[in-house]
Design a protein around this motif. Sequence first.
Motif, PDB file in Angstrom:
ATOM      1  N   ASP A 122      38.845 143.618  -2.231  1.00 49.51           N
ATOM      2  CA  ASP A 122      37.448 143.581  -2.319  1.00 49.51           C
ATOM      3  C   ASP A 122      36.942 144.114  -1.119  1.00 49.51           C
ATOM      4  O   ASP A 122      37.037 143.401  -0.136  1.00 49.51           O
ATOM      5  CB  ASP A 122      36.769 142.138  -2.558  1.00 49.51           C
ATOM      6  CG  ASP A 122      35.267 142.261  -3.263  1.00 49.51           C
ATOM      7  OD1 ASP A 122      34.659 142.905  -2.674  1.00 49.51           O
ATOM      8  OD2 ASP A 122      35.120 141.801  -4.146  1.00 49.51           O
ATOM      9  N   ASP A 290      24.721 146.011  -8.931  1.00 49.84           N
ATOM     10  CA  ASP A 290      25.179 144.716  -9.211  1.00 49.84           C
ATOM     11  C   ASP A 290      24.016 144.182 -10.616  1.00 49.84           C
ATOM     12  O   ASP A 290      24.327 143.090 -11.143  1.00 49.84           O
ATOM     13  CB  ASP A 290      25.149 143.540  -8.223  1.00 49.84           C
ATOM     14  CG  ASP A 290      23.997 143.608  -7.461  1.00 49.84           C
ATOM     15  OD1 ASP A 290      22.671 144.128  -7.996  1.00 49.84           O
ATOM     16  OD2 ASP A 290      23.905 142.622  -6.563  1.00 49.84           O
ATOM     17  N   ASN A 318      29.697 148.303 -11.428  1.00 44.70           N
ATOM     18  CA  ASN A 318      29.167 146.610 -11.066  1.00 44.70           C
ATOM     19  C   ASN A 318      30.305 146.266  -9.865  1.00 44.70           C
ATOM     20  O   ASN A 318      31.202 145.924 -10.495  1.00 44.70           O
ATOM     21  CB  ASN A 318      28.842 145.955 -12.127  1.00 44.70           C
ATOM     22  CG  ASN A 318      28.206 144.716 -11.601  1.00 44.70           C
ATOM     23  OD1 ASN A 318      28.114 144.297 -10.467  1.00 44.70           O
ATOM     24  ND2 ASN A 318      27.156 144.225 -12.485  1.00 44.70           N
ATOM     25  N   ARG A 320      30.322 143.276  -8.903  1.00 48.36           N
ATOM     26  CA  ARG A 320      30.300 141.722  -9.395  1.00 48.36           C
ATOM     27  C   ARG A 320      31.349 141.646 -10.537  1.00 48.36           C
ATOM     28  O   ARG A 320      31.737 140.531 -10.613  1.00 48.36           O
ATOM     29  CB  ARG A 320      29.180 141.297  -9.663  1.00 48.36           C
ATOM     30  CG  ARG A 320      27.981 141.496  -8.544  1.00 48.36           C
ATOM     31  CD  ARG A 320      28.172 140.770  -7.280  1.00 48.36           C
ATOM     32  NE  ARG A 320      27.138 141.270  -6.253  1.00 48.36           N
ATOM     33  CZ  ARG A 320      27.204 140.784  -5.021  1.00 48.36           C
ATOM     34  NH1 ARG A 320      28.180 139.857  -4.530  1.00 48.36           N
ATOM     35  NH2 ARG A 320      26.284 141.014  -4.290  1.00 48.36           N
ATOM     36  N   LYS A 321      31.441 142.603 -11.349  1.00 53.36           N
ATOM     37  CA  LYS A 321      32.382 142.488 -12.522  1.00 53.36           C
ATOM     38  C   LYS A 321      33.734 142.119 -12.342  1.00 53.36           C
ATOM     39  O   LYS A 321      34.395 141.445 -13.115  1.00 53.36           O
ATOM     40  CB  LYS A 321      32.383 143.822 -13.146  1.00 53.36           C
ATOM     41  CG  LYS A 321      32.989 144.000 -14.651  1.00 53.36           C
ATOM     42  CD  LYS A 321      32.960 145.311 -15.225  1.00 53.36           C
ATOM     43  CE  LYS A 321      33.366 145.375 -16.700  1.00 53.36           C
ATOM     44  NZ  LYS A 321      34.846 145.105 -16.700  1.00 53.36           N
ATOM     45  N   ARG A 323      34.775 139.502 -10.456  1.00 52.90           N
ATOM     46  CA  ARG A 323      35.042 138.163 -10.227  1.00 52.90           C
ATOM     47  C   ARG A 323      35.377 137.435 -11.151  1.00 52.90           C
ATOM     48  O   ARG A 323      35.000 137.766 -12.214  1.00 52.90           O
ATOM     49  CB  ARG A 323      33.635 137.758  -9.519  1.00 52.90           C
ATOM     50  CG  ARG A 323      33.290 138.712  -8.100  1.00 52.90           C
ATOM     51  CD  ARG A 323      32.056 138.056  -7.530  1.00 52.90           C
ATOM     52  NE  ARG A 323      31.632 138.434  -6.213  1.00 52.90           N
ATOM     53  CZ  ARG A 323      30.705 138.246  -5.621  1.00 52.90           C
ATOM     54  NH1 ARG A 323      29.864 137.358  -5.827  1.00 52.90           N
ATOM     55  NH2 ARG A 323      30.654 138.830  -4.252  1.00 52.90           N
ATOM     56  N   TYR A 326      33.005 136.355 -14.520  1.00 53.48           N
ATOM     57  CA  TYR A 326      31.874 137.274 -14.581  1.00 53.48           C
ATOM     58  C   TYR A 326      31.429 137.373 -16.093  1.00 53.48           C
ATOM     59  O   TYR A 326      32.070 137.793 -16.834  1.00 53.48           O
ATOM     60  CB  TYR A 326      31.983 138.450 -13.819  1.00 53.48           C
ATOM     61  CG  TYR A 326      30.880 139.406 -14.041  1.00 53.48           C
ATOM     62  CD1 TYR A 326      29.694 139.308 -13.225  1.00 53.48           C
ATOM     63  CD2 TYR A 326      30.886 140.370 -14.841  1.00 53.48           C
ATOM     64  CE1 TYR A 326      28.638 140.227 -13.331  1.00 53.48           C
ATOM     65  CE2 TYR A 326      29.803 141.165 -15.116  1.00 53.48           C
ATOM     66  CZ  TYR A 326      28.770 141.081 -14.381  1.00 53.48           C
ATOM     67  OH  TYR A 326      27.623 141.866 -14.482  1.00 53.48           O
ATOM     68  N   PRO A 328      27.844 139.395 -17.914  1.00 52.12           N
ATOM     69  CA  PRO A 328      26.546 140.227 -17.576  1.00 52.12           C
ATOM     70  C   PRO A 328      25.328 139.349 -18.098  1.00 52.12           C
ATOM     71  O   PRO A 328      24.490 139.930 -18.900  1.00 52.12           O
ATOM     72  CB  PRO A 328      26.661 141.430 -18.491  1.00 52.12           C
ATOM     73  CG  PRO A 328      27.536 141.039 -19.421  1.00 52.12           C
ATOM     74  CD  PRO A 328      28.568 140.139 -18.958  1.00 52.12           C
ATOM     75  N   GLU A 345      34.481 148.436 -13.013  1.00 48.10           N
ATOM     76  CA  GLU A 345      34.102 147.650 -11.579  1.00 48.10           C
ATOM     77  C   GLU A 345      33.968 148.733 -10.475  1.00 48.10           C
ATOM     78  O   GLU A 345      34.045 149.733 -11.012  1.00 48.10           O
ATOM     79  CB  GLU A 345      35.515 146.841 -11.520  1.00 48.10           C
ATOM     80  CG  GLU A 345      35.909 146.064 -12.448  1.00 48.10           C
ATOM     81  CD  GLU A 345      37.236 145.226 -12.502  1.00 48.10           C
ATOM     82  OE1 GLU A 345      37.944 145.862 -11.352  1.00 48.10           O
ATOM     83  OE2 GLU A 345      37.683 144.164 -13.120  1.00 48.10           O
ATOM     84  N   HIS A 347      34.409 147.244  -6.963  1.00 51.31           N
ATOM     85  CA  HIS A 347      34.575 146.500  -5.759  1.00 51.31           C
ATOM     86  C   HIS A 347      35.500 146.948  -4.768  1.00 51.31           C
ATOM     87  O   HIS A 347      35.821 146.437  -3.804  1.00 51.31           O
ATOM     88  CB  HIS A 347      34.829 144.872  -6.303  1.00 51.31           C
ATOM     89  CG  HIS A 347      36.138 144.966  -6.885  1.00 51.31           C
ATOM     90  ND1 HIS A 347      36.591 145.391  -8.126  1.00 51.31           N
ATOM     91  CD2 HIS A 347      36.906 144.219  -6.472  1.00 51.31           C
ATOM     92  CE1 HIS A 347      37.865 145.379  -8.566  1.00 51.31           C
ATOM     93  NE2 HIS A 347      38.349 144.625  -7.343  1.00 51.31           N
TER      94      HIS A 347
END
Length: 387
Positions: A122, A290, A318, A320-321, A323, A326, A328, A345, A347
Amino acid sequence: MLLGFVRALRAAGVEASTERLHAFLRAVAALRPGVRADVFWAGRATLCGGHDDLERYERVFAAYFGSAGERAPRPARAAAPSRLRLVARKAPVVAGMPGDGEPQGPPAAVLAGSAEVLRHRDVATLDAAERAQLRCLLAAFALEGQARRSARRRPARRGEVDPRRTVRELLRRGGEPARLRRHARVERPRRVVLLVDVSGSMAPYADALLRFAHAAVRAGRTEAFTIGTRLTRVTRELSHRDPDVAMAAVAAAVPDWRGGTRLGELVREFLNRWGQRGMARGAIVVLLSDGWERGDPELLGRQMRRLHALAHQVIWANPRKARPGYAPLAAGMAAALPSVDAFVEGHSLAALERLAAVVRGADAGAERVTGAGRAAGPDPVRGAERA
């Protein structure tokens, strides 16, 4: 390690096919896998298909295996090893081309093992040294949209008969029968538009995403904007050859670093000022955000529907996807997702490589979304319906 190197080449735009990969592995096995120069020239001879690939190959090789002078000492001999084990450590830097004065030891994979691990890390968790290595790998990226057939035609051996060139050939021969001249439509990559979120919640990823945008702008038909509290077109700033100079120019041009997020209003502004006039028509629009929205989520939903009707494809990346757990559930992300063709994703370096593959249409397994944001499989009819 070598497969990871080939993946990095593909992300940089080198057409390293499976056949070229097999030829590369055979060449390395036939030469000396323990010598950096042999690995360099084996890959240069087998993985590069044209003059344009040479510069990209050298940049990726330097970023993946370290600078030209870095090499590893000879490891201790093992009795009849079953498979080759590559061990590398940093050594003093010596100027010169790959292979100049190198010992007959293992390849100088100083950064190769860490680069392969770095691909899946990440971006927000990297330290300063890892970020510097990531910047070298991002500088070798290439982003190209899916190919489309344009109205222009070029001479070809196969295709439709070109009546004008055929008649001219008949007249030149005095009416004697001549070979039919043919032409075919020219294929060009679609325009790519990047909307990069530089708000406070995206601060850990903004630098990497803007360097990704810099490589995309340098590679071809790509427009780049930053979004936060304002919409700023940064294509000109990102056109500088040096990534650091480009980042400094973007920093001076963008007034809303680490501010809030007004996605709905800014998407509307983009459509009114640029998208509706032609920039988004038939293009591939990528939003790197995000999905946090301080404004009205319904406004974002309406503007995303407008964008979806204009563009050939809308992709949302995104960070954050990736994690665990996760979903939406953010108001802005939930409102925009029904108008998104592919939700990926963003990241890590590997995630950006897959994003590049989705943009050029090479990743048919990208997650699609339909209805109220539910995941769906690839839609084979989508591309045929969209002009």
